[in-house]
Scaffold this active site. Structure first.
Site, PDB file in Angstrom:
ATOM      1  CB  THR A 194     118.742   9.302 -14.884  1.00 48.72           C
ATOM      2  OG1 THR A 194     120.024   8.920 -15.368  1.00 48.72           O
ATOM      3  CG2 THR A 194     117.678   8.490 -15.580  1.00 48.72           C
ATOM      4  CD  GLU A 339     115.243   5.734 -15.258  1.00 46.08           C
ATOM      5  OE1 GLU A 339     114.530   6.389 -14.477  1.00 46.08           O
ATOM      6  OE2 GLU A 339     116.454   5.506 -15.062  1.00 46.08           O
ATOM      7  CE  LYS A 447     121.894  -5.788   0.076  1.00 42.90           C
ATOM      8  NZ  LYS A 447     122.268  -4.634  -0.710  1.00 42.90           N
ATOM      9  CD1 TRP A 452     118.994  -7.447   2.666  1.00 44.16           C
ATOM     10  CD2 TRP A 452     117.423  -6.747   1.220  1.00 44.16           C
ATOM     11  NE1 TRP A 452     119.398  -7.793   1.407  1.00 44.16           N
ATOM     12  CE2 TRP A 452     118.452  -7.387   0.499  1.00 44.16           C
ATOM     13  CE3 TRP A 452     116.332  -6.217   0.529  1.00 44.16           C
ATOM     14  CZ2 TRP A 452     118.422  -7.515  -0.885  1.00 44.16           C
ATOM     15  CZ3 TRP A 452     116.291  -6.337  -0.842  1.00 44.16           C
ATOM     16  CH2 TRP A 452     117.335  -6.979  -1.543  1.00 44.16           C
TER      17      TRP A 452
END
Ligand code: ADP
Length: 550
Positions: A194, A339, A447, A452
């Site tokens: 990654t 992944e 936030k 959110w």
């Protein structure tokens, strides 16, 4: 690996392992004369067939065996999308070794870290990357030799690279007599790190089984929809997440393959699309932006291009509209991760959507889409409680399936699964029809006063404005609300818009309190090794930005 109970009545089907070598064998036997066309680093166009590719992959497999490469050992590649890289894909994995694709956009120190962590035995590289290899080669602890993917006349006269070999010499010196070995399908086949925006990169270690299953699933009509009637140009790099599996799914279906090499600018891609009559391609939004801008500036049209898969970051609806409405190109919005091999979801319509208006269809297609069969997903709150599929409740997105990692290479990072599910780090909604929409990466969510704000929506609205080329939204400090959105905008060349006009553009499109508190116009957005906008860099750059409302 989980063990499952055996039934006293087991099925009586042949136990043929799912191996990557069988893909190139199939392509050779059934589509042997179909072409692989490559724009080479040498500058010219190279053409040959699946049969030729298979032959040279076997020669390379013999060469690797001669160099002492053993089953399970890692062999690195640092290369563009091209026929030699494809040969390496099959020669390395097919002979039971592990193909370790290395992202050349990483810093030499990171490349050395990855090569050492993977314990690469040899590294094959395109001549473009000679300076990069010279910069890190002496820091490699396990590499026994480097192989330059070119002819003898391209070899440097002098170099600091130890044991540098010539790829074409190795091919020429080895016979094509090679039987692909049969072994357990769960054996490791390839390794991809990654990009590691935080901490050291971690490796996703794919298996033959996971790769073959991913290839079947990703070729299906509501996934990438690749067939023997297609000409496919993977813009997504083979050096990261196996070019979304296209080097496997394309030969599996017999489609013609066109590799763009290092030339990924709008003009080069457009010219190759037209010259080779490409019907399907896949890439990240930043590459398509380059192509669409070039085409708009030169008033060009496609003559063969029908369908594209866009993922890696959210595809702005404005880009989808440009492809669909100006060019008649179908866009499939896809989501996945290193992944996940990488494909998780694809957005396509169902029969019940066909009667919807263009805008109604766009609302479905703008989402990241449906889980492709093999992948299961759910959204949960911070306590791990599963959330409803109502299209508005958002939560942490978890996935599971046979081509999703169970742990990182060498167990780096420890146990990653939560009750058998992989936490993606993305925040998403899922609607009643099972269409998933990414709100944000959890680390990018703003936030604000305990609530959110997802940044993707805010960016998509800005990018629908005719004067905006690119937009990125980040949270910056606010004394009362903790964080508030700051929008960073790159304007289109020759176009103009004021801050006030762009803020007014948000009216009626979004809850008022989501509207960015401020806009800053900048020349370019920082882009990382996999074509994603680097929001951590932007947060750092704008950490002292004072919002007008603060
Ligand atoms: P990297 O290349 O940086 O190592 P990946 O390629 O694995 O990382 O990136 C996976 C992440 O990219 C996902 O978790 C998600 O945040 C983002 N991503 C991928 N596709 C999409 C998409 N279609 N829409 C929004 N975000 C996406």
């Amino acid at each position: 690996m989980a063990q499952y109970p055996q039934s006293p009545t087991m099925g009586q089907m042949m136990d043929r392992p799912l191996l990557i070598s069988s893909i190139i064998e199939h392509a050779d036997r059934y589509f042997g004369s179909n072409e692989i066309v490559s724009r080479r680093v040498e500058g010219d166009i190279h053409r040959y067939t699946y049969r030729d590719c298979h032959k040279r992959a076997r020669q390379l497999a013999n060469a690797l065996a001669g160099l002492g490469v053993k089953m399970g050992e890692r062999v690195g590649t640092i290369a563009w999308n091209g026929y030699r890289h494809m040969e390496a894909y099959y020669a390395i994995s097919g002979s039971g070794a592990v193909l370790h694709t290395i992202n050349p956009r990483l810093h030499p120190e990171q490349v050395a870290y990855i090569a050492n962590h993977a314990e690469d035995q040899y590294i094959l590289f395109d001549m473009t990357f000679l300076p990069l290899v010279e910069a890190f080669a002496s820091h490699c602890n396990t590499v026994k030799g480097f192989i330059l993917m070119g002819d003898r006349d391209r070899m440097p006269a002098t170099t600091t690279i130890p044991n540098l070999m010539c790829y074409e010499d190795l091919i020429a010196a080895n016979s094509a007599e090679f039987e692909w070995p049969l072994f357990d399908e769960n054996a490791a086949s390839s390794l991809c790190y990654t990009s590691g925006t935080t901490g050291n990169p971690k490796g996703a270690l794919y298996s033959h089984r996971s790769t073959v299953l991913h290839s079947y699933a990703s070729a299906m009509p509501d996934s990438l929809n690749v067939s023997a009637r297609d000409t496919v140009l993977p813009v997504v790099p083979m050096f990261h997440v196996n070019a979304w599996g296209l080097p496997y799914s394309v030969p599996l279906t017999g489609a013609k393959m066109v590799f763009p090499g290092p030339a990924l600018d709008g003009k080069s891609i457009y010219d190759l699309f037209e010259a080779e009559q490409v019907t399907f391609s896949a890439g990240v939004p930043t590459v398509w932006l380059g192509l669409l801008t070039y085409m708009a500036q030169n008033e060009l049209k496609f003559s063969s291009f029908k369908r594209t898969v866009i993922g890696g970051s959210a595809c702005p609806p404005a880009m989808m509209r440009a492809f669909r409405q100006q060019h008649g190109v179908e866009v499939v919005h896809a989501w996945g991760m290193t992944e996940m091999s990488p494909l998780g979801t694809c957005g396509t319509l169902q029969t019940k959507h066909l009667g919807l208006s263009e805008e109604g269809q766009m609302a479905v297609l703008a989402k990241q889409g449906h889980a492709i069969f093999g992948v299961d997903m759910k959204i949960v709150d911070d306590a791990g409680v599963e959330l409803p599929w109502d299209g508005s409740t958002y939560g942490n997105l978890l996935v599971r399936g046979p081509w999703i990692i169970s742990s990182y290479f060498k167990n780096e990072g420890g146990d990653v699964l939560v009750d058998g599910w992989f936490p993606t780090g993305d925040v998403a909604t899922i609607d009643a029809d099972g269409y998933m929409q990414i709100t944000d990466r959890s680390k990018d969510v703003i936030k604000s006063g305990g609530e959110w704000i997802g940044t993707i929506d805010l960016e998509n609205i800005a990018m629908a404005h005719p004067a905006v080329l690119q937009a990125a939204c980040i949270g910056v400090f606010h004394p009362k609300w903790d964080e508030r959105p700051l929008l960073l905008v790159v304007k289109k060349t020759g176009a103009d818009v004021t801050k006030e006009a762009l803020l007014a553009f948000y009216e009626g499109k979004i809850a008022k309190w989501w509207t960015p508190d401020d806009i800053a116009f900048i020349d370019a957005l920082p882009v990382g090794a996999t074509g994603k906008i680097l929001k951590n860099k932007l947060r750092e750059q704008f950490k002292d930005h004072v919002l007008p409302t603060a």
